[in-house]
Motif scaffolding. Structure first.
Motif, PDB file in Angstrom:
ATOM      1  N   ARG A   1      42.988  36.157  49.592  1.00 53.34           N
ATOM      2  CA  ARG A   1      42.748  37.309  48.717  1.00 53.34           C
ATOM      3  C   ARG A   1      43.602  37.205  47.453  1.00 53.34           C
ATOM      4  NH1 ARG A   1      44.586  41.401  51.835  1.00 53.34           N
ATOM      5  NH2 ARG A   1      42.835  41.051  53.222  1.00 53.34           N
ATOM      6  N   GLN A   2      44.857  36.798  47.602  1.00 57.12           N
ATOM      7  CA  GLN A   2      45.733  36.632  46.436  1.00 57.12           C
ATOM      8  C   GLN A   2      45.215  35.533  45.519  1.00 57.12           C
ATOM      9  OE1 GLN A   2      49.445  35.908  48.428  1.00 57.12           O
ATOM     10  NE2 GLN A   2      50.022  38.069  48.436  1.00 57.12           N
ATOM     11  N   ILE A   3      44.771  34.433  46.108  1.00 54.35           N
ATOM     12  CA  ILE A   3      44.220  33.320  45.332  1.00 54.35           C
ATOM     13  C   ILE A   3      42.978  33.789  44.570  1.00 54.35           C
ATOM     14  CG2 ILE A   3      43.092  31.059  45.514  1.00 54.35           C
ATOM     15  CD1 ILE A   3      44.947  30.556  47.977  1.00 54.35           C
ATOM     16  N   ARG A   4      42.129  34.556  45.240  1.00 56.22           N
ATOM     17  CA  ARG A   4      40.925  35.105  44.603  1.00 56.22           C
ATOM     18  C   ARG A   4      41.294  36.029  43.448  1.00 56.22           C
ATOM     19  NH1 ARG A   4      38.555  39.018  48.284  1.00 56.22           N
ATOM     20  NH2 ARG A   4      39.704  40.518  47.051  1.00 56.22           N
ATOM     21  N   ASN A   5      42.267  36.901  43.665  1.00 53.15           N
ATOM     22  CA  ASN A   5      42.678  37.851  42.624  1.00 53.15           C
ATOM     23  C   ASN A   5      43.293  37.155  41.416  1.00 53.15           C
ATOM     24  OD1 ASN A   5      41.721  39.988  44.144  1.00 53.15           O
ATOM     25  ND2 ASN A   5      43.717  40.477  45.014  1.00 53.15           N
ATOM     26  N   GLU A   6      43.902  35.999  41.640  1.00 50.83           N
ATOM     27  CA  GLU A   6      44.462  35.201  40.535  1.00 50.83           C
ATOM     28  C   GLU A   6      43.374  34.466  39.770  1.00 50.83           C
ATOM     29  OE1 GLU A   6      47.175  32.618  42.534  1.00 50.83           O
ATOM     30  OE2 GLU A   6      48.622  34.217  42.931  1.00 50.83           O
ATOM     31  N   GLY A   7      42.165  34.421  40.325  1.00 52.85           N
ATOM     32  CA  GLY A   7      41.055  33.733  39.675  1.00 52.85           C
ATOM     33  C   GLY A   7      41.030  32.242  39.932  1.00 52.85           C
ATOM     34  N   ALA A   8      41.763  31.802  40.940  1.00 53.99           N
ATOM     35  CA  ALA A   8      41.864  30.371  41.210  1.00 53.99           C
ATOM     36  C   ALA A   8      40.712  29.844  42.056  1.00 53.99           C
ATOM     37  CB  ALA A   8      43.192  30.058  41.899  1.00 53.99           C
TER      38      ALA A   8
ATOM     39  N   ARG B   1      31.606  29.988  48.698  1.00 54.59           N
ATOM     40  CA  ARG B   1      30.766  28.808  48.900  1.00 54.59           C
ATOM     41  C   ARG B   1      31.644  27.673  49.399  1.00 54.59           C
ATOM     42  NH1 ARG B   1      27.710  27.876  43.381  1.00 54.59           N
ATOM     43  NH2 ARG B   1      29.881  27.614  42.827  1.00 54.59           N
ATOM     44  N   PRO B   2      31.168  26.908  50.369  1.00 58.36           N
ATOM     45  CA  PRO B   2      31.968  25.797  50.902  1.00 58.36           C
ATOM     46  C   PRO B   2      32.402  24.821  49.811  1.00 58.36           C
ATOM     47  CG  PRO B   2      30.075  26.185  52.305  1.00 58.36           C
ATOM     48  CD  PRO B   2      29.901  27.060  51.093  1.00 58.36           C
ATOM     49  N   GLU B   3      31.522  24.537  48.858  1.00 62.70           N
ATOM     50  CA  GLU B   3      31.880  23.589  47.794  1.00 62.70           C
ATOM     51  C   GLU B   3      32.983  24.142  46.884  1.00 62.70           C
ATOM     52  OE1 GLU B   3      27.899  25.544  46.554  1.00 62.70           O
ATOM     53  OE2 GLU B   3      28.789  24.762  48.387  1.00 62.70           O
ATOM     54  N   ASP B   4      33.066  25.466  46.733  1.00 62.63           N
ATOM     55  CA  ASP B   4      34.154  26.052  45.945  1.00 62.63           C
ATOM     56  C   ASP B   4      35.484  25.927  46.682  1.00 62.63           C
ATOM     57  OD1 ASP B   4      32.493  26.738  43.827  1.00 62.63           O
ATOM     58  OD2 ASP B   4      32.086  28.741  44.628  1.00 62.63           O
ATOM     59  N   CYS B   5      35.446  26.069  48.003  1.00 58.90           N
ATOM     60  CA  CYS B   5      36.671  25.880  48.797  1.00 58.90           C
ATOM     61  C   CYS B   5      37.144  24.431  48.695  1.00 58.90           C
ATOM     62  CB  CYS B   5      36.417  26.256  50.252  1.00 58.90           C
ATOM     63  SG  CYS B   5      36.082  27.992  50.519  1.00 58.90           S
TER      64      CYS B   5
ATOM     65  N   ALA C   1      40.707  20.240  46.220  1.00 64.40           N
ATOM     66  CA  ALA C   1      40.792  19.032  45.393  1.00 64.40           C
ATOM     67  C   ALA C   1      41.639  19.273  44.156  1.00 64.40           C
ATOM     68  CB  ALA C   1      39.393  18.565  45.004  1.00 64.40           C
ATOM     69  N   SER C   2      41.598  20.485  43.635  1.00 64.40           N
ATOM     70  CA  SER C   2      42.383  20.791  42.427  1.00 64.40           C
ATOM     71  C   SER C   2      43.872  20.885  42.730  1.00 64.40           C
ATOM     72  CB  SER C   2      41.905  22.102  41.799  1.00 64.40           C
ATOM     73  OG  SER C   2      42.309  23.224  42.571  1.00 64.40           O
ATOM     74  N   ARG C   3      44.220  20.980  43.995  1.00 64.43           N
ATOM     75  CA  ARG C   3      45.628  21.120  44.389  1.00 64.43           C
ATOM     76  C   ARG C   3      46.258  19.805  44.832  1.00 64.43           C
ATOM     77  NH1 ARG C   3      44.806  25.179  41.918  1.00 64.43           N
ATOM     78  NH2 ARG C   3      45.260  27.270  42.608  1.00 64.43           N
ATOM     79  N   VAL C   4      45.498  18.724  44.810  1.00 60.55           N
ATOM     80  CA  VAL C   4      46.025  17.431  45.239  1.00 60.55           C
ATOM     81  C   VAL C   4      47.039  16.944  44.216  1.00 60.55           C
ATOM     82  CG1 VAL C   4      45.449  15.016  45.687  1.00 60.55           C
ATOM     83  CG2 VAL C   4      43.942  16.830  46.506  1.00 60.55           C
ATOM     84  N   THR C   5      48.181  16.541  44.700  1.00 57.19           N
ATOM     85  CA  THR C   5      49.217  15.991  43.823  1.00 57.19           C
ATOM     86  C   THR C   5      49.654  14.639  44.370  1.00 57.19           C
ATOM     87  OG1 THR C   5      50.980  17.074  45.060  1.00 57.19           O
ATOM     88  CG2 THR C   5      50.091  18.264  43.184  1.00 57.19           C
ATOM     89  N   THR C   6      50.261  13.863  43.501  1.00 58.91           N
ATOM     90  CA  THR C   6      50.795  12.583  43.942  1.00 58.91           C
ATOM     91  C   THR C   6      52.311  12.630  43.810  1.00 58.91           C
ATOM     92  OG1 THR C   6      50.564  11.675  41.721  1.00 58.91           O
ATOM     93  CG2 THR C   6      48.748  11.309  43.244  1.00 58.91           C
TER      94      THR C   6
END
Length: 76
Positions: free
Chosen positions: A28-35, A49-53, A58-63
Motif C-alpha cells: 500500500r505504501q509503495i502504491r501511494n508513492e506511485g512506484a 497486474r502480474p507484469e507490473d509486479c 526488475a526496477s529494484r535490481v542492483t549490482t
C-alpha cells in the motif's frame, strides 16, 4: 477474482504483496508513492497486474560494486 476474463489476470493486494515479497501494508505504501501501477475498480478495491509486479521487482535490481580494501592500522 471471478468477474470477467480480463480481471482474472489481476492480482489481489495479498497476491501482489506475496509476489513482490512484502506485506500488504508495505505494498500500500509503495502504491501511494506511485512506484507500482494498480487498477482501481472502486475507491477501496485495488488490483495489480502480474507484469507490473514483475516490472517493479526488475526496477529494484542492483549490482554490488567492488569495494576497495582499506588500509587498517592495527595497534599492538
Amino acid at each position: 477474482i471471478s468477474t470477467g476474463r480480463a480481471t482474472r489476470a489481476l492480482l489481489t493486494p495479498e497476491e501482489a504483496a506475496r509476489r513482490i515479497g512484502v506485506c500488504v501494508k508495505t505494498l500500500r505504501q509503495i502504491r501511494n508513492e506511485g512506484a507500482i501501477p494498480y487498477v482501481a475498480v472502486t475507491a477501496r478495491k485495488h488490483f495489480y497486474r502480474p507484469e507490473d509486479c514483475d516490472a517493479f521487482l526488475a526496477s529494484r535490481v542492483t549490482t554490488v560494486q567492488a569495494v576497495r580494501p582499506t588500509r587498517r592500522v592495527t595497534r599492538r
